[in-house]
Write an enzyme that holds these catalytic residues in place. Structure first.
Site, PDB file in Angstrom:
ATOM      1  N   SER A  16       0.983  -1.334  -0.172  1.00 18.90           N
ATOM      2  CA  SER A  16      -0.123   0.089   0.076  1.00 18.90           C
ATOM      3  C   SER A  16       0.894   1.293   0.049  1.00 18.90           C
ATOM      4  O   SER A  16       0.079   2.539  -0.035  1.00 18.90           O
ATOM      5  CB  SER A  16      -0.966   0.087   1.096  1.00 18.90           C
ATOM      6  OG  SER A  16      -2.153  -0.824   1.045  1.00 18.90           O
ATOM      7  N   LYS A  19       0.148   3.877  -2.674  1.00 17.87           N
ATOM      8  CA  LYS A  19      -0.832   4.750  -2.698  1.00 17.87           C
ATOM      9  C   LYS A  19      -0.305   6.390  -2.371  1.00 17.87           C
ATOM     10  O   LYS A  19      -1.138   7.315  -2.540  1.00 17.87           O
ATOM     11  CB  LYS A  19      -1.818   4.360  -1.282  1.00 17.87           C
ATOM     12  CG  LYS A  19      -2.589   3.283  -1.739  1.00 17.87           C
ATOM     13  CD  LYS A  19      -3.280   2.582  -0.356  1.00 17.87           C
ATOM     14  CE  LYS A  19      -4.107   1.406  -0.903  1.00 17.87           C
ATOM     15  NZ  LYS A  19      -4.447   0.465   0.392  1.00 17.87           N
ATOM     16  N   SER A  73      -6.205   3.151   4.580  1.00 19.97           N
ATOM     17  CA  SER A  73      -5.634   2.395   3.308  1.00 19.97           C
ATOM     18  C   SER A  73      -6.622   1.816   2.485  1.00 19.97           C
ATOM     19  O   SER A  73      -6.359   0.455   1.910  1.00 19.97           O
ATOM     20  CB  SER A  73      -4.471   1.276   3.876  1.00 19.97           C
ATOM     21  OG  SER A  73      -3.443   1.050   2.917  1.00 19.97           O
TER      22      SER A  73
END
Length: 238
Positions: A16, A19, A73
């Site tokens: 993640s 991101k 997230s």
């Protein structure tokens, strides 16, 4: 100045932390006031994937989606951002790869806006540093990452108003782990998949000098190892 480095140019999966790039593109090239209606293409069905809970037909702003992307997230928020900005996941991945090249992150290749595993979705610790360094030039990075939680309202597919509370995934912010004394936490992003292991990138400031640092760890075997190693890494900034 590099204080510590290990395998900084080795291929790794970012989970993640991906991101950060998604947010960077949304902040640089998007209109944060845009009203975004979530489509079926934004649905994430992979088992264990973290979500912010949006559903097809929900309408919220691009800025709210960024909070949903970065704090809890939310992989679904990433997909919604990508489809809104580029029309498809693949087209948005092309935007991510073009931005990576502009930043000199030449050992990086993105396949999606959220970091769910794909063999062709990879980067290096050094490239993550380059991407993150660009991200933290923007004030919104600090506004989002300074929060323990975020409350917002949006409109669902039936036109009803819904309220949501998003919680940060950072173990330092939640109090699960103690941030080292003498330092202040800046912007950050965590991530975990089976293939990537436990990952964390963050900026921190040494309180007595104001010196700023960026630290990234990827591939830790579990959450405790990740935060214990990050604490030791931060403490090298003496």
């Amino acid at each position: 100045e590099v204080l510590y480095s290990k395998d900084a140019f080795e291929k790794m999966y970012p989970a993640s932390i991906t991101k950060v790039m998604t947010s960077l593109i949304a902040i640089k090239y998007g209109n944060l006031e845009d009203q975004v209606t979530v489509t079926e293409d934004a649905v994430i069905s992979e088992s264990g994937a973290t979500l912010c809970g949006i559903k097809p037909g929900d309408t919220l702003t691009l800025e709210q989606l960024l909070y949903g992307l970065m704090l809890p997230s939310g992989n679904d928020a990433g997909a919604a951002i990508a489809i809104h900005m580029a029309g498809s996941i693949d087209a948005f991945a092309d935007m991510m790869n073009e931005e990576a090249k502009r930043l000199g992150a030449t050992d990086t290749h993105f396949m999606n806006p959220h970091g769910l595993h794909d063999e062709d979705h990879y980067t290096t610790a050094y490239d993550l540093y380059l991407i993150f360094s660009e991200f933290i030039k923007h004030d919104l990075a600090y506004l989002i990452d300074s929060l323990t939680s975020y409350d917002f309202t949006y409109t669902d597919a039936n036109g009803e108003t819904r309220s949501v509370t998003l919680e940060a995934t950072n173990g330092y912010i939640s109090g699960e782990f103690q941030f080292p004394e003498g330092y202040s936490l800046g912007s950050w992003k965590s991530g975990t998949t089976t293939a990537a292991g436990n990952c964390l990138i963050l900026e921190f400031v040494k309180d007595d000098t104001g010196d700023k640092y960026i630290a990234v760890i990827a591939g830790a075997e579990d959450r405790s190892t990740l935060y214990n190693d990050m604490t030791m890494l931060i403490n090298t900034a003496k």
